[in-house]
Motif scaffolding. Structure first.
Motif, mmCIF file in Angstrom:
data_model
loop_
_atom_site.group_PDB
_atom_site.id
_atom_site.type_symbol
_atom_site.label_atom_id
_atom_site.label_comp_id
_atom_site.label_asym_id
_atom_site.label_seq_id
_atom_site.Cartn_x
_atom_site.Cartn_y
_atom_site.Cartn_z
ATOM 1 N N ALA A 234 0.829 -1.203 0.000
ATOM 2 C CA ALA A 234 0.000 0.000 0.000
ATOM 3 C C ALA A 234 0.867 1.257 0.000
ATOM 4 O O ALA A 234 0.558 2.246 -0.681
ATOM 5 N N ALA A 235 1.951 1.243 0.781
ATOM 6 C CA ALA A 235 2.845 2.401 0.814
ATOM 7 C C ALA A 235 3.489 2.640 -0.552
ATOM 8 O O ALA A 235 3.674 3.788 -0.976
ATOM 9 N N THR A 236 3.818 1.553 -1.249
ATOM 10 C CA THR A 236 4.407 1.694 -2.580
ATOM 11 C C THR A 236 3.433 2.355 -3.552
ATOM 12 O O THR A 236 3.797 3.253 -4.319
ATOM 13 N N ARG A 237 2.186 1.922 -3.514
ATOM 14 C CA ARG A 237 1.194 2.522 -4.413
ATOM 15 C C ARG A 237 0.931 3.979 -4.039
ATOM 16 O O ARG A 237 0.738 4.829 -4.917
ATOM 17 N N ALA A 238 0.910 4.273 -2.737
ATOM 18 C CA ALA A 238 0.715 5.659 -2.318
ATOM 19 C C ALA A 238 1.875 6.537 -2.777
ATOM 20 O O ALA A 238 1.682 7.673 -3.232
ATOM 21 N N LEU A 239 3.098 6.012 -2.673
ATOM 22 C CA LEU A 239 4.255 6.767 -3.157
ATOM 23 C C LEU A 239 4.167 7.001 -4.659
ATOM 24 O O LEU A 239 4.526 8.073 -5.156
ATOM 25 N N GLY A 240 3.709 6.001 -5.387
ATOM 26 C CA GLY A 240 3.545 6.180 -6.822
ATOM 27 C C GLY A 240 2.571 7.285 -7.163
ATOM 28 O O GLY A 240 2.808 8.087 -8.076
ATOM 29 N N GLU A 241 1.459 7.365 -6.411
ATOM 30 C CA GLU A 241 0.484 8.427 -6.661
ATOM 31 C C GLU A 241 1.062 9.798 -6.322
ATOM 32 O O GLU A 241 0.869 10.768 -7.063
#
Length: 722
Positions: A234-241
Motif C-alpha cells: 500500500a505504501a508503494t502505491r501511495a508513493l507512486g500516486e
C-alpha cells in the motif's frame, strides 16, 4: 466513533457536499451524553455548501444562537497575528464553550478558513481541530482514522469545485498536525487500488506544507514492512500516486537516497516473494494504462522519482538497456540494479555521495534482499572515481576480497565486478596483483555469471594501455582452451572473443616471431575455432569467424578469403586450402591437430560431429606419413569406424570417406622410404592419394532469411532486376 459518526451525519439528512466536520461535532456531543437540541425553524443551520451566495445571517450557534460571524472574524485576526509557531490555539477544557456544542460552528469556521485564509487558516484550524479531537476523551489515532475514512467516503460524492476543495484541504489540515495518523488511516484503503484514496494522496502531494511529512511517513511504512506485506504494498502505491504529481519530488530533499534505495529493495523483495507475479512478461508500461502489478507500480514510482529530480536520461538509459525489465525479474534483479547504478554514475552524479553513504550500513544487513541490493549498488557506484574516493582504496579492496571468499556465488560475482570497476575507473590498470588472481580463479567457477564477468573483465583489461600481454598469455594458456568447448553458449562466445582480443593486442610481436606463449595458445585453439564456425550458437560462430580473421592477420596466413568462405558457404575446396596451409606451416603440430579433431567425433551435436569428420579427412589427406605415428592412425581408424553406424546419415557417409583417407595414409607409411631426391620431388607435388569427396558437406550455404531481412541467397538462375 469509527463508523457511527458518519452514519449519524447521513441519517440527519446532510446534503451531499456538507462539511464532514459537522458530523464530528455531533459525534463528540453524543459521546459526552449531551442531547442534541433541535433549533427552531428560524434558526436551523443549513448544510454548508461553500457557495459564494451563502447567507451569513444563517451562521448561528445551533445551541446558543450566538452570532458566529463576529467570532470568526476574531479568530481570523488572531490567526493572522499569530502566524507560525507563536500561534497558540484556544485552550479547550470540559468547561469551555466547545463542551456546549460549538464544534458545529468550528466546522463552518474550518470551511471559511480553508477557503479564504490560506495557510494561516489551515494551520489555525489544524491546531484547533487537534484540541477538539483530544477533548473527545478517546485515542486521538482512532478519531483521526474515523475522520479520514469519512472524508474518503464523501469525497467521491462531492461536486467538483469549492466543496471538494474544502474537503481535501480539511485532510491537509489534519495531516499538518497528525501526518502519521493520516497515513495510517489512508494506507489500508490504498490496497486494492481505490480512486478516492488515490485522489486524497494526490491532494496531499500538491500541498507543499504537508507533502514532505507524508512522504517521510510512507518511507517509514515501506521500510518497516518490506516485501509482499500489505502495508509495504500500500505504501508503494501511495508513493507512486504522490511522486507522479509534478513538483512533489522536491519534498524528498534530505531523504532522496533513502527513498530510492527503499524502492529498489522493494522490487527485490517482490521478485523473491511468493506472491509476486513479477516477470517481465506481465510488466505494463505507463503509457499503456495504469500498472497492473505491484512491481510495475514500484517501477513507475521509481521512474517518477528520477524524472522529477531531473534524471530523465537515467530513465531513458534504463529503457534502452532493458534495465526496468531486469529489475522486476527474479533472476535478473541485481543486473538491473547494476544498470541503474551505471546510468546514475553517467547522468545523475549529484546523488552519488548520498547513495554511497546510505549504502555502507546496508552492506552488513541481515536482510538478504536488502544486503544484496546494497552490494549491487555499491559495486556499480565504484565506476565513479569521485565516489570511490569517499573511502580509502585499501578499505574497498579488503571488502571486495572478502566478498570473493564468500560461499554465495552471487556475492563472489558482485565482488569480482567491483574489483573490475575499481581497477579500471581511472583509465589505467591498477591493483593488478589483486585483480588478476581473482579473475583467473573465477574462470573455473561453475556459476555462469562469475565466468562471464571474469572473461568480460579480462577483455576490458586487454584494451587498457600498459597491460602485460605476455603475462596474460602465459596465465590464460592452461585455462582458456577448455572454455572454447564449454557447454554454456555465452561462455564459449566470450572465451572466443577474449582470444581474438588477445591476438589483436599482441599481433605486432607475433609478426616478428615473438610472443611464444601467445603463439602456442593460438595453435592450441586453431581446431576448436575452425569447428566452432558451425556452432549452433550464432554468437559463438560469429565470434569464431572474427577471431580467425585476427589470427590470419597477425600470423600472415593469407587465408582470410578461405576463412570467410568456409564460415558462410559450402566450399570443400576452401577448407582443403586451409588444411593444406596449416599442414605446411606447422608440420610438427599435425598430431595435435588430428587428436583435437578426434575429440569432436564424440560430440553430441550433429553439426560439430559432421564438421570434425570432414576436417579430419582433409587433414589426413594433406599430412605427410612421416608426421603421423601408427598408434594415432589406429585410434583414428577405430573412432571413424564407430561413426559408420551414426544416427545421422550424413555423418556416416562422411566417416566412410575419412576412414578411406586414414587407410591410405597408413598404407603409405608401410611403403619403403624413397631417396632424398624423390622426397624433395614429392614434397613439391600433390599427394598421390585421391582427393576426398564428401557427398554432403557440413559447410552448407547459410540462409540469410531472418538475419538480413531477405528471402534467402540468390541462385544463379534468378538474378534480381533493379
Amino acid at each position: 466513533m469509527a463508523g457511527g459518526v458518519w452514519v449519524r451525519g447521513r441519517d440527519r439528512g446532510a446534503a451531499v457536499g456538507a462539511l464532514t466536520l459537522t458530523a464530528v461535532a455531533e459525534g463528540i456531543r453524543g459521546s459526552q451524553e449531551q442531547p442534541l437540541q433541535h433549533p427552531s425553524t428560524s434558526h436551523q443551520c443549513k448544510p454548508w455548501e461553500l457557495e459564494p451566495e451563502a447567507d451569513t445571517q444563517s451562521l448561528r450557534d445551533p445551541i446558543r444562537g450566538v452570532d458566529f460571524c463576529s467570532k470568526l472574524r476574531g479568530l481570523r485576526r488572531r490567526a493572522g497575528r499569530g502566524m507560525g509557531t507563536s500561534y497558540t490555539p484556544p485552550t479547550l477544557s470540559p468547561q469551555s464553550t466547545w463542551e456546549e456544542g460549538a464544534l458545529a460552528d468550528l466546522a463552518m469556521h474550518t470551511a471559511a478558513c480553508l477557503e479564504e485564509a490560506g495557510f494561516v487558516g489551515t494551520q489555525a484550524t489544524a491546531l484547533t481541530l487537534s484540541s477538539a479531537l483530544e477533548a473527545r476523551g478517546e485515542k486521538l489515532e482512532d478519531q483521526v482514522r474515523a475522520l479520514v475514512r469519512g472524508l474518503l467516503a464523501q469525497v467521491p460524492n462531492l461536486a467538483e469545485g469549492r466543496p471538494r476543495r474544502a474537503a481535501l484541504r480539511v485532510l491537509s489540515a489534519l495531516a499538518l498536525e497528525h501526518a502519521q495518523d493520516v497515513v495510517r488511516a489512508l494506507l489500508p484503503c490504498s490496497l486494492p487500488p481505490d480512486r478516492a484514496a488515490a485522489e486524497l494522496w494526490r491532494s496531499l502531494s500538491r500541498n507543499q506544507r504537508v507533502n514532505g511529512q507524508v512522504l517521510v511517513q510512507l518511507l517509514w511504512a515501506l521500510k518497516g514492512a518490506s516485501g509482499p506485506e500489505p502495508e509495504a504494498l500500500a505504501a508503494t502505491r501511495a508513493l507512486g500516486e504522490m511522486l507522479a504529481v509534478s513538483g512533489c519530488v522536491g519534498a524528498t530533499r534530505g531523504f532522496y537516497p533513502h527513498l530510492l534505495l527503499a524502492l529498489v529493495t522493494q522490487l527485490h523483495e517482490l521478485a523473491c516473494g511468493e506472491c509476486s507475479p513479477e516477470s517481465p512478461k506481465v510488466w505494463v508500461l505507463s503509457h499503456r494504462g495504469p500498472p497492473h502489478s505491484h512491481a510495475s507500480c514500484t517501477v513507475e514510482a521509481l521512474k517518477a522519482l528520477l524524472t522529477g529530480d531531473g534524471g530523465r536520461m537515467v530513465v531513458t538509459c534504463m529503457e534502452q538497456a532493458g534495465g526496468w525489465r531486469r529489475l522486476v525479474g527474479t533472476h535478473t534483479h541485481l543486473e538491473g540494479v547494476l544498470l541503474l547504478a551505471s546510468a546514475m554514475v553517467a547522468h545523475a552524479d549529484h546523488h552519488l555521495r548520498g547513495l554511497f553513504a546510505d549504502l555502507l550500513p546496508r552492506l552488513r544487513s541481515t536482510d538478504i534482499p536488502q544486503r544484496l541490493t546494497a552490494m549491487a549498488f555499491f559495486t556499480g557506484l565504484l565506476q565513479s572515481r569521485a565516489t570511490a574516493r569517499l573511502l580509502q582504496e585499501d578499505v574497498i579492496l579488503e571488502r571486495l576480497c572478502t566478498w570473493q571468499r564468500d560461499p554465495e556465488p552471487t556475492v563472489r560475482w558482485l565482488g569480482l565486478l567491483g574489483l573490475r570497476h575499481l581497477a579500471l575507473n581511472c583509465g589505467k590498470v591498477r591493483h593488478m596483483s589483486t585483480l588478476l588472481p581473482a579473475l583467473l580463479g573465477a574462470l573455473g567457477e561453475g556459476d555462469v555469471r562469475l565466468v562471464g564477468a571474469a572473461l568480460g573483465a579480462l577483455r576490458r583489461l586487454l584494451v587498457q594501455p600498459g597491460v602485460p600481454v605476455r603475462l596474460l598469455s602465459s596465465k590464460l594458456r592452461p585455462c582458456l582452451p577448455p572454455l572454447l568447448d564449454d557447454a554454456r553458449d555465452s561462455v564459449r562466445a566470450l572465451a572466443v572473443g577474449l582470444l581474438g582480443t588477445l591476438v589483436r593486442r599482441g599481433q605486432g610481436r607475433l609478426r616478428m616471431g615473438l610472443h611464444g606463449p601467445l603463439r602456442k595458445l593460438v595453435l592450441q585453439s586453431l581446431v576448436p575455432l575452425l569447428l566452432r564456425l558451425h556452432d549452433p550458437s550464432q554468437d559463438t560462430a560469429e565470434s569464431s569467424e572474427w577471431t580467425l580473421a585476427r589470427c590470419d592477420e597477425a600470423l600472415r596466413w593469407g587465408l582470410l578469403e578461405e576463412m570467410v568462405t568456409v564460415a558462410h558457404y559450402d566450399s570443400p575446396e576452401a577448407l582443403s586450402r586451409v588444411c593444406h596451409r596449416l599442414v605446411q606451416r606447422y608440420p610438427n603440430h599435425i598430431p595435435c591437430f588430428l587428436s583435437q579433431t578426434q575429440g569432436y567425433l564424440r560430440s553430441s551435436q550433429d553439426p560439430l560431429r559432421l564438421a570434425a569428420t570432414v576436417l579430419l579427412g582433409f587433414l589426413v589427406y594433406h599430412a605427410s606419413p612421416s608426421h603421423v605415428n601408427q598408434n594415432l592412425l589406429d585410434s583414428l581408424f577405430q573412432d571413424l569406424g564407430q561413426l559408420h553406424f551414426d544416427r545421422e546419415p550424413a555423418v556416416a557417409a562422411a566417416a566412410h570417406v575419412s576412414t578411406q583417407q586414414v587407410a591410405l595414409l597408413a598404407r603409405a607409411q608401410s611403403q619403403p622410404s624413397p631417396g632424398h631426391l624423390l622426397r624433395l620431388i614429392s614434397h613439391n607435388t600433390c599427394p598421390a592419394r585421391p582427393t576426398p569427396c564428401y557427398a554432403d558437406s557440413p559447410f552448407q550455404r547459410r540462409s540469410l532469411e531472418g538475419r538480413w531481412g531477405c528471402n534467402g541467397p540468390c541462385s544463379p538462375g534468378s538474378v534480381p532486376s533493379f
